[in-house]
Design a protein around this motif. Structure first.
Motif, PDB file in Angstrom:
ATOM      1  N   ASN A 189       0.699  -1.284  -0.104  1.00 34.30           N
ATOM      2  CA  ASN A 189       0.097  -0.051  -0.139  1.00 34.30           C
ATOM      3  C   ASN A 189       0.937   1.193  -0.087  1.00 34.30           C
ATOM      4  OD1 ASN A 189       0.880  -1.051   2.472  1.00 34.30           O
ATOM      5  ND2 ASN A 189      -0.897   0.042   3.696  1.00 34.30           N
ATOM      6  N   GLY A 190       2.036   1.137  -0.372  1.00 28.78           N
ATOM      7  CA  GLY A 190       2.869   2.149  -0.580  1.00 28.78           C
ATOM      8  C   GLY A 190       3.372   3.144   0.537  1.00 28.78           C
ATOM      9  N   LEU A 191       3.772   2.312   1.804  1.00 30.12           N
ATOM     10  CA  LEU A 191       4.198   2.961   2.983  1.00 30.12           C
ATOM     11  C   LEU A 191       5.623   3.472   2.830  1.00 30.12           C
ATOM     12  CD1 LEU A 191       2.291   0.751   5.725  1.00 30.12           C
ATOM     13  CD2 LEU A 191       1.485   3.087   4.827  1.00 30.12           C
ATOM     14  N   ASN A 192       6.270   2.992   1.964  1.00 34.24           N
ATOM     15  CA  ASN A 192       7.811   3.216   1.704  1.00 34.24           C
ATOM     16  C   ASN A 192       7.888   4.570   1.170  1.00 34.24           C
ATOM     17  OD1 ASN A 192       9.148   1.233   3.224  1.00 34.24           O
ATOM     18  ND2 ASN A 192       9.195  -0.146   1.386  1.00 34.24           N
ATOM     19  N   PHE A 193       6.944   5.084   0.151  1.00 37.38           N
ATOM     20  CA  PHE A 193       7.068   6.099  -0.656  1.00 37.38           C
ATOM     21  C   PHE A 193       7.290   7.347  -0.015  1.00 37.38           C
ATOM     22  CE2 PHE A 193       3.668   3.994  -3.713  1.00 37.38           C
ATOM     23  CZ  PHE A 193       4.602   2.766  -3.834  1.00 37.38           C
TER      24      PHE A 193
END
Length: 225
Positions: A55-59
């Protein structure tokens, strides 16, 4: 923009119920996992491919020295959430469908690759790591934050039993007893510094608590060249 191939599949993975569950628990776990994400991504630069972006938590944690992130996510629900996260990121992020075992991008196109709680659930770990080697430039860096085999003999036996029984079916194909460090060595990566961490750091040890955080490189003189 990445060069996509005909091998890419919009629904290479389909776990909508688990995806919604994961989206909730991953956000709730950020207090303990977030600092590890920061360490995972610190110092990256150039073009980066992230495999299994979830779900893109690193972005939001990529440093400004990164010029572009191509984020591969096979699960539709998670990919849609990742697209929303990408719009809020401070670096350019392009979220695309695709499987780790058949990355829809050109060879030797990236300065770095990132895998974050991904190798536990890919169908074919050796093939996925071979694909990462393919898309990294010679000398390119792989950053990893993965959970796997750990604890004493009782925990190891528990992990093996869970992997043969209910765990993958309940948790979107996840396996708790894999050996990410051994897999990286077998795939021909040159291991850099890494350390073992527990998530969460305090409290009861779960089968998924045993993590490794570190880096590896594609050899400059690759045997496949």
């Amino acid at each position: 923009m990445p060069q996509r191939s005909a091998r890419a599949s919009k629904d290479a993975v389909h776990h909508p119920l688990f995806a919604r569950f994961y989206a909730k628990i991953s956000v709730a776990a950020e207090a303990s996992v977030g600092p590890h994400r920061d360490e995972l991504l610190a110092g990256l630069s150039g073009r980066v491919i992230e495999i299994g972006a979830g779900n893109g938590l690193n972005f939001a944690r990529y440093p400004h020295t990164v010029s572009e992130v191509v984020a591969i996510e096979p699960e539709r629900v998670l990919r849609q959430l990742a697209m929303t996260a990408a719009r809020r990121a401070d670096v350019p992020v392009d979220v695309v469908p695709g499987a780790a075992e058949a990355l829809p991008v050109k060879s030797e196109a990236y300065d770095a690759a990132v895998v974050s709680l991904v190798l536990c659930s890919v169908r074919d770990v050796p093939r996925a790591l071979a694909e990462i080697r393919r898309v990294l430039r010679p000398g390119g860096e792989l950053r990893f934050f993965e959970h796997g085999r750990g604890g004493g003999r009782v925990m190891a036996a528990t992990q093996r039993t869970l992997d043969r029984a209910v765990w993958p079916a309940l948790f979107g194909g996840c396996h708790v007893g894999r050996d990410p460090i051994g897999s990286l060595r077998a795939a021909g990566f040159e291991l850099g510094p890494y350390r073992r961490v527990l998530v969460p750091a305090k409290g009861p040890r779960l089968p998924s608590s045993y993590c490794v955080l570190g880096s590896a490189r594609r050899p400059v003189l690759d045997d496949e060249d």
